[in-house]
Design an enzyme around this catalytic site. Structure first.
Site, PDB file in Angstrom:
ATOM      1  N   HIS A 270       0.832  -1.203   0.000  1.00  0.00           N
ATOM      2  CA  HIS A 270       0.000   0.000   0.000  1.00  0.00           C
ATOM      3  C   HIS A 270       0.868   1.256   0.000  1.00  0.00           C
ATOM      4  CE1 HIS A 270      -2.342   3.222   2.013  1.00  0.00           C
ATOM      5  NE2 HIS A 270      -3.288   2.781   1.207  1.00  0.00           N
TER       6      HIS A 270
ATOM      7  N   CYS B 179      -3.117  31.238  -5.424  1.00  0.00           N
ATOM      8  CA  CYS B 179      -2.119  30.334  -4.854  1.00  0.00           C
ATOM      9  C   CYS B 179      -2.790  28.997  -4.655  1.00  0.00           C
ATOM     10  CB  CYS B 179      -1.808  30.769  -3.436  1.00  0.00           C
ATOM     11  SG  CYS B 179      -0.455  31.829  -3.298  1.00  0.00           S
TER      12      CYS B 179
END
Ligand code: ADP
Ligand code: MG
Ligand code: MG
Length: 876
Positions: free
Chosen positions: A446, A829
């Site tokens: 994982h 941003c």
């Protein structure tokens, strides 16, 4: 028929069918055939998985035409026509659907091949392949049953390769295969070629819904309704002996981009051997050596195709007794490095324009080129090794759980998440980490899979390390590391290194630099960097950032010297005491600003006043509890008292939901002295550099404002502080004060906000959270995957800007802001600023600048150039 189609018809004919038609038009050697359209596929499903008699009729007519073209007869014992039945969607899904070769063979027609070609081995090999493919794909017999028999036959006859089996072996196999089919299906293998053909066409339509195709479509976001076309094509034989074979070639090298024909070839084999990796292929040079004329013919054809398509081609071909046949061509998949080199080379060769070169780059695909590497000359202290699961190097403090990773990340730390192994519950911590280290698991664990997906470095399965969660420690036989200690992991070599190591920024090829220079010629949006440190500012500038769009200051509170001062400030009982503690921070913060301003001399540097809740600067409660216990055991009363006071404070400051907690400008308003000292440090640094003759353009931005009155109060405080500094320094400098717009209310009231703001910057990460009411970490860790899988949301709104919601708020903010102040500078941003779709939208709605992390600046430059190109191309 192939001669009725062309490359632009790929929606109807599939990419494979359309390109085969195009190659026929180019008079290249392509076996004749016809394509059954994707419309027929859709009807197949609508009508309950049956081929409508009218369509069957058309297929038979096309087959008759094909017989006419080839002079062969389908199912005839004299000169029988054999065909392949090939899948192909309008978006190429390599190997995901099925194809059947040698169709039309049966006990009678195979006899003709034996007689005529005087090649029994070839005939029986083709027949056995056909039964095997037909059996597993059309009749749904477990393919392993055939494979096992093939293996047994090879073992019994003492041969290693399929191609070493002789005619008798193959004939026996055919009998065995037919028995398998009777046993598994209860029916004999169909001998009638028409039955074979209609069954095969149905099965190829059916392969649109086989499992690997469905998974591939989900990952690649390929719409379900497209369906697959089916191409029926005259067979050519690469398994006809030593002057035959099959190959795949790229017109340029798919991993380096070098302009050289690159490919593989197998003598005496059929296409599926190479596609499915059944036999190990040889380099293309084997064709050049054994059949130089054929090779030369292929080289020319490959060149023609590249010139025709203006792109690198990935070509399947077969040689039948020295005669060349092209069987497929498509735009080649390639690495990021190759993409760039090929685009720039082709533009320089005049094959494509510079605009086209820029448009060919997916900004997201550049990330692997942007990773830092460990300085090869550095002296490093390696404390262990694991498997290199995800490339790149990362330095950070070690943390042992996802929650802590998030917490430390929020306060500006670079963190390395250390786990025994990760689980889906850890995802929010992984997202917040610079690197992931596990003590168990392999390169498909994982941790490894997710890290690669997120593009963060990872080392897994470091078995010499033990995690002690109770003590918050990481051990090896020779070293003990505490939570918060610094390590560096190298995901390219698997090394774990103690402490920080010098990293070297990525180096760019000449072609990459050229491409970025071209991007600058087109783009109109300014691209800024979002940085925390002088080092990052220097890197951002090197990557082409034209300023700093966001400098987070929380990190400046975070080092071992400063943290106790912050703690003292938090424990202070009066404003005076608080200010006294804070004043000690000014010279330290000033150093940081000096560094960043210097790195960005001549450019704007936007500094965000402190944003996270102050209690995040206090120690982790679990660690503190441990320290209290230790102080108690040691009998250190003073220490115990101090630590207990801290603990009490932490309890008081505990917030139920820190995302909406006492943070941002709310701190600046309730503790004005915090913003005051930051403002002082900024102004002093700027004036000192000005005295040195360095030009700086500092800008201050106020986080998390929702009401214009908040902006008013903070602005007044900032301006007053600036004036005080100016009067002490007997000099002044322009410092703009802007609002960080990351709450819906701030967007909607932008007209009022700009009365107190000199510029606006939208923070799309937080604006997405506050618009959806999603907490990102919870969303990505828990329900977002479900939403995406089930098409409740089309995209992750944290990766691709949600144009309808968040985008609309930004539009409103821009319109209202400019209503009051028409010339106000407005930017964005956030992670969206290097994603192509999002940047395109941001360009459309009239922003002035975008700001992103330094290593994403090149992606943002490309995305901005693409947005500008698309805008000018748009019909007015
Ligand atoms: P995939 O999309 O999985 O590559 P293809 O339809 O391209 O499937 O076919 C699989 C293999 O069989 C390829 O190597 C292809 O070149 C070969 N092949 C397909 N049709 C023919 C044909 N008519 N003659 C010879 N080889 C063929
Ligand atoms: Mg193919
Ligand atoms: Mg924020």
């Amino acid at each position: 028929m192939f001669n009725e189609g062309n490359a632009s018809m790929n929606g109807l004919l599939g990419r494979k069918g359309a390109n085969l038609a195009e190659m026929v038009n180019l008079k290249l050697p392509v076996p004749q055939g016809f394509t059954i359209t994707t419309n027929a596929c859709r009807r197949f499903y609508e009508e309950g998985k049956i081929i409508h008699p009218a369509i069957e009729q058309e297929i038979l007519e096309a087959l008759a035409a094909l017989e006419h073209l080839t002079g062969k007869r389908f199912g005839h014992r004299e000169n029988p026509l054999l065909v392949s039945v090939r899948s192909g969607s309008s978006i190429s899904m390599p190997g995901m659907m099925d194809t059947i070769l040698n169709l039309g063979l049966n006990d009678e027609t195979v006899a003709f091949l034996v007689q005529n070609e005087a090649n029994a081995r070839f005939a029986y090999d083709s027949y056995r392949r056909f039964i095997q493919m037909f059996g597993s794909i059309v009749l749904d017999v477990d393919g392993n049953l055939f494979e096992e028999e093939l293996e047994r036959m090879k073992l019994n006859s003492g041969v290693e390769l399929d191609s070493e089996l002789n005619a008798n072996h193959l004939l026996t196999l055919i009998t065995t295969y037919k028995e398998i089919i009777v046993r598994e299906t209860g029916e004999p293998f169909p001998q009638n070629p028409h039955t074979q053909l209609m069954m095969a066409i149905g099965a190829v339509f059916g392969s649109w819904y086989n499992q690997r195709a469905m998974i591939y479509r989900r990952i690649q976001k390929i719409p379900e309704h497209l369906g697959t076309a089916v191409t029926v094509q005259e067979m050519v034989f690469g398994n006809l002996g030593s002057t035959s074979g099959t190959g795949i070639a790229f017109t340029r090298h798919p991993s380096t981009g070098n302009n050289e024909l690159f490919g593989e070839f197998i003598l005496n084999a059929q296409g599926e051997d190479i596609v499915a990796g059944i036999r190990t292929p040889h380099p293309l040079s084997i064709l050049k050596e054994s059949m130089p004329d054929t090779f030369e013919q292929f080289r020319k054809a490959a060149h023609t195709l590249e010139q025709h398509y203006h792109d690198v081609q990935d070509i399947e071909f077969t040689v039948e007794d020295t005669r060349l046949y092209l069987l497929q061509t498509r735009a080649a998949k390639r690495t990021a490095a190759a993409t760039i080199k090929i685009a720039v080379d082709m533009a320089n060769e005049g094959l494509i324009t510079r605009e086209q070169a820029i448009m060919r780059i997916d900004p997201a695909s550049l990330m692997p080129l942007m990773q830092y590497k460990i300085d090869p000359h550095a002296d490093v202290h390696v404390i262990g090794y694991g498997m290199n699961a995800s490339s790149g190097a990362a330095t950070g403090i070690i943390v042992f759980d996802a929650e802590e990773a998030e917490r430390q990340h929020r306060t500006g730390h670079s963190v390395i998440l250390v786990r025994q192994e990760t689980t889906p519950e850890d995802i929010h911590g992984m997202v917040a980490s610079a690197g992931v280290l596990t003590t168990r698991g392999g390169v498909t664990s994982h941790a490894a899979v997710v890290a690669r997906d997120l593009g963060i470095p990872s080392v897994v399965g470091c078995e010499s390390f033990k995690v002690n969660l109770a003590e918050r420690q990481l051990h090896t036989d020779s070293i003990v590391l505490q939570e918060g200690d610094v390590v560096t992991i190298c995901g390219s070599t698997g090394r774990i290194i103690h402490g920080e190591v010098p990293l070297v920024p990525p180096t760019f090829t000449e072609e990459f630099c050229t491409l970025l220079a071209w991007a600058n010629e087109y783009k109109t949006l300014a691209v800024y960097g979002s940085v925390n440190t002088p080092q990052e500012a220097r890197f951002a500038r090197k990557m082409g950032a034209e300023g700093v769009g966001l400098c987070r200051t929380e990190l400046m509170f975070m080092d071992p010297v400063r943290l106790p001062i912050v703690a003292r400030m938090m424990l202070a009982h009066s404003k005076r005491e608080r200010r006294k503690a804070l004043h000690k921070l000014i010279p330290l913060q000033k150093q940081d600003f000096l560094g960043i301003f210097r790195a960005m001399a001549g450019c704007e540097v936007t500094i965000r006043l402190i944003d996270p809740p102050l209690h995040e600067f206090l120690p982790n409660p679990a660690t503190l509890a441990l320290e209290i216990e230790r102080a108690r055991v040691a009998g250190d009363e003073d220490l115990l008292e101090e630590k207990e006071a801290l603990q009490k404070r932490i309890d008081i400051l505990h917030e139920l939901n820190p995302s909406f907690g006492h943070r941002g400008c709310r701190i600046g308003i309730t503790y004005p002295e915090v913003y005051e000292i930051q403002t002082r440090a900024i102004a002093e640094a700027a004036l000192e550099l000005k005295a040195e003759g360095i030009t700086v353009y500092p800008r201050i931005i106020v986080p998390l404002v929702s009401h214009s009155r908040e902006m008013k109060v903070v602005r007044e405080n900032v301006v007053e502080t600036l004036e005080q500094v100016f009067s002490v320094y007997l000099d002044r400098i322009d410092i703009l004060v802007g609002a960080f717009v990351e709450l819906p209310r701030a967007c909607i009231t932008a007209d009022k906000m700009v009365e107190y703001a000199d510029f606006l910057t939208f923070g799309t990460n937080d604006l997405t959270q506050s618009t959806y009411g999603f907490s990102r970490d919870d969303a990505e860790g828990r329900y977002l995957a479900y939403y995406l899988d089930n098409n409740i949301l089309p995209e992750n709104p944290f990766s691709v800007l949600d144009v309808d919601g968040v985008g609309e708020l930004i539009k409103i903010g821009i319109e209202r802001g400019r209503k009051t102040k028409p010339d106000i500078k407005i930017g964005v941003c956030g992670e969206h600023t290097s994603e192509k779709q999002s940047v395109r939208f941001l360009q459309e709605i009239g922003l002035d600048f975008i700001s992103c992390l330094p290593h994403r600046v090149p992606s943002a430059r490309i995305a901005a150039a693409q947005a500008a190109i698309l805008k000018t191309r748009k019909p007015k």
